[in-house]
Motif scaffolding. Structure first.
Motif, PDB file in Angstrom:
ATOM      1  N   UNK A 256       0.798  -1.215   0.000  1.00 27.57           N
ATOM      2  CA  UNK A 256       0.000   0.000   0.000  1.00 27.57           C
ATOM      3  C   UNK A 256       0.836   1.273   0.000  1.00 27.57           C
ATOM      4  N   UNK A 257       1.803   1.379   0.922  1.00 28.24           N
ATOM      5  CA  UNK A 257       2.592   2.594   1.035  1.00 28.24           C
ATOM      6  C   UNK A 257       3.440   2.819  -0.214  1.00 28.24           C
ATOM      7  N   UNK A 258       3.983   1.730  -0.751  1.00 24.25           N
ATOM      8  CA  UNK A 258       4.798   1.842  -1.963  1.00 24.25           C
ATOM      9  C   UNK A 258       3.958   2.307  -3.145  1.00 24.25           C
ATOM     10  N   UNK A 259       2.770   1.730  -3.309  1.00 22.95           N
ATOM     11  CA  UNK A 259       1.885   2.134  -4.407  1.00 22.95           C
ATOM     12  C   UNK A 259       1.472   3.594  -4.259  1.00 22.95           C
ATOM     13  N   UNK A 260       1.208   4.013  -3.013  1.00 27.25           N
ATOM     14  CA  UNK A 260       0.829   5.403  -2.774  1.00 27.25           C
ATOM     15  C   UNK A 260       1.965   6.355  -3.137  1.00 27.25           C
ATOM     16  N   UNK A 261       3.166   6.052  -2.658  1.00 24.42           N
ATOM     17  CA  UNK A 261       4.297   6.956  -2.881  1.00 24.42           C
ATOM     18  C   UNK A 261       4.654   7.049  -4.368  1.00 24.42           C
ATOM     19  N   UNK A 262       4.583   5.931  -5.079  1.00 25.21           N
ATOM     20  CA  UNK A 262       4.875   5.969  -6.509  1.00 25.21           C
ATOM     21  C   UNK A 262       3.826   6.806  -7.238  1.00 25.21           C
ATOM     22  N   UNK A 263       2.569   6.685  -6.823  1.00 27.48           N
ATOM     23  CA  UNK A 263       1.514   7.515  -7.414  1.00 27.48           C
ATOM     24  C   UNK A 263       1.767   8.999  -7.130  1.00 27.48           C
TER      25      UNK A 263
END
Length: 599
Positions: free
Chosen positions: A399-406
């Motif tokens: 979740x955090x990785x997907x958020x930060x990349x977005x």
């Protein structure tokens, strides 16, 4: 310079106008350039802090005198002001020129070649600029950033004083304490084996001032942290507008800065508009979910939305079992080559991949991972609310990785989508309700997430429930807040934990007992046991503030004498080796030297 006559000059080089024609004046400054037209004619540009004036040499002797001087020599010129035949409307002094009667050398430049052209110093290699910073600062464009800094600091002082704050300076030599970064240590000669530390921030001292009965404190505080440089962070030292208020909560702090900052940004900024109060308040979890960052740039109207349910089972491998985030953009007509570059740039910065497709004007799914989306087109279009002609960027992972990349994707898309990027303004927001605790990446154990001195939302009761296993510590939020402007974190602050009982309970959750708290923070703990008022504060970074106002990308452009990225002062030669006698006096033995460990 307000017509102040001195021994060296009657006027500044930016002061003379048509009303001075016929007057005999004396100017002093740097010889910026000399253009020789003939044996008895030449044009000299004289520059000082205030501007430039053209000086016209009309005799062979005067031309010869000037030709003998190297550029950047400091000279004094006495002569008569006259109207120029060929005026320069781009210069404040462009209507006049000075015919010299006398030129005296005040400081001779002994170098035939300069390290770089003064007025083009910003084009030079940064190492050369920092080594010869005193020449770099002669460039009016560079100098103006330092003038801006001075004006901003002065305005901040006036505003804080007008709000009833007292400016109080706190110690530079203090004790080392765990505050998140490495300390700069100073050995004590009188106390062998012991060290002072330069303050990472005046955190404890300003809280002690509140415990001492002061009501409103501020200072333009120097802070020292041994950390690596970034574009918006200078290694070594930096300055912040440090403030603290007694008998205050989060809203009291917000009210002060929402009143102080917008007028300063509107007056001194590259853009002449700034958010008015109240600034938007965004909970941390919402910021990560919506903007993919706890430092959102609200000038960008793009957001991220959850697409896990819509695309998680589409058959595309990287989406399976992961969180999927979608950033949709209308009016983005980039080529495949541009999209590929965008995806590659995001991956370099964020470490996560970007996938994409288009919902074109014909209502078809094309490009990128279209073959996985096309079979479920209707469901995806409905779930994401897509309009025809929309580009959709996708990220996936934990979740955090997907958020930060977005979040990185949003920021990199913005310059490519001017309709979605309202650049010429200053947009402030508060990020609030930060988690009190997190699982440390290295330790794998519970650690403080933001500031150990913050008051938990729920006070002592919520901490006791967490200790008893009734509440997940990771769900506890704190009265902590960040001030963000145009995607740059200007400051962190908090409502402080002023109750020793709550403080001990908070530290026990991260495996530190009462004795540890007393040992690590003896002055503050003891002061609070005598009854301390509730208090709150914040500390916006002055360097970052001026960087935003000037429109610079590097913080080093707004610092008078900055270090380079490796924390070296190339001009002064710091850090440097010292005489062994000095080490002996300090009872220090060096086991390694830089040249012995260099690769």
């Amino acid at each position: 310079m307000a017509n102040a006559k001195t021994y060296y000059r009657t006027h500044s080089c930016g002061e003379l106008r048509m009303e001075h024609v016929g007057q005999t004046v004396t100017l002093a400054g740097f010889l910026e350039n000399f253009r020789e037209v003939g044996a008895n004619l030449g044009f000299l540009v004289l520059r000082d802090f205030y501007g430039t004036t053209q000086v016209v040499a009309e005799t062979e002797e005067m031309v010869k005198t000037i030709k003998a001087l190297n550029k950047e020599s400091t000279i004094q010129v006495t002569g008569v002001v006259r109207e120029r035949d060929s005026k320069n409307p781009k210069l404040p002094t462009g209507d006049i020129e000075v015919v010299p009667q006398k030129i005296e050398v005040l400081g001779r430049c002994r170098h035939n070649e300069l390290p770089f052209p003064i007025n083009r110093s910003r084009e030079a290699d940064e190492s050369a600029r920092l080594k010869y910073r005193y020449l770099d600062l002669r460039n009016p464009e560079v100098k103006n950033n330092i003038v801006l800094r001075c004006n901003v600091v002065s305005a901040l002082r006036q505003a804080m004083t007008a709000h009833g704050f007292m400016e109080i300076t706190t110690p530079i030599l203090t004790a080392s304490s765990p505050e998140g970064a490495r300390d700069y240590l100073v050995p004590s000669r009188k106390h062998p084996g012991k060290f002072y530390a330069l303050p990472q921030a005046p955190q404890q001292f300003k809280q002690l001032l509140m415990a001492s009965g002061f009501d409103k404190y501020f200072q333009i505080a120097p802070c020292f942290r041994d950390e690596d440089a970034r574009g918006d962070r200078s290694p070594g030292e930096f300055y912040q507008l440090d403030m603290e208020m007694a008998f205050a909560d989060q809203e009291d702090v917000f009210a002060v800065l929402e009143d102080v900052l917008p007028p300063i940004f509107a007056k001194y900024g590259k853009y002449d508009s700034a958010s008015s109060a109240p600034f938007k308040r965004i909970p941390y979890l919402e910021a990560m979910e919506t903007y993919g960052s706890d430092k959102p740039d609200l000038r960008i109207d793009l957001t991220a939305q959850d697409a896990t349910e819509a695309l998680g089972a589409c058959g595309f491998g990287p989406f399976e079992g992961n969180t999927v985030k979608a950033v949709k953009v209308t009016g983005f007509s980039a080529t495949r080559k541009q999209i590929d570059k965008l995806c590659a740039d995001v991956e370099v910065q964020a470490g996560g991949k970007v996938y994409w497709f288009r919902y074109d004007e014909k209502g078809e799914i094309v490009g990128g991972i279209a073959k996985f989306v096309q079979p479920i087109k209707d469901a995806v279009v409905a779930a994401l609310g897509l309009e025809k002609g929309t580009f959709v960027g996708l990220t996936a992972g934990k979740k955090l990785s997907a958020q930060k990349t977005a979040g990185v994707l949003i920021k990199m898309l913005a310059p490519l989508c001017p309709d979605h990027f309202h650049k010429e303004t200053y947009e402030f927001c508060w990020i609030v309700d930060f988690p009190m605790y997190e699982i440390g990446e290295e330790s794998g154990e519970l650690e403080f997430c933001h500031n150990p001195f913050s008051m938990p939302n729920g006070g002592l009761d919520i901490l006791k429930k967490a200790a008893a296993g009734e509440v997940d510590p990771l769900s506890i939020t704190a009265f902590q807040y960040d001030l963000v402007c145009n995607g740059v974190e200007l400051s962190s602050g908090a409502v402080r934990n002023h109750d020793p009982e709550i403080m001990i309970e908070a530290f026990q959750l991260v495996r530190l007992g009462e004795d540890d708290v007393k040992a690590k923070f003896p002055a503050m703990y003891n002061a609070f046991t005598y009854g301390a008022p509730p208090h709150a504060g914040i500390a916006p970074g002055v360097d970052r503030m001026v960087m935003l106002l000037s429109g610079e990308d590097s913080i080093r452009e707004v610092i008078p004498f900055p270090m380079n990225k490796n924390a070296q002062d190339l001009m002064m030669g710091a850090p440097s080796f010292v005489d062994p006698k000095q080490l002996d006096e300090l009872n220090i033995v060096c086991t390694k030297k830089e040249d012995e460990t260099a690769e």
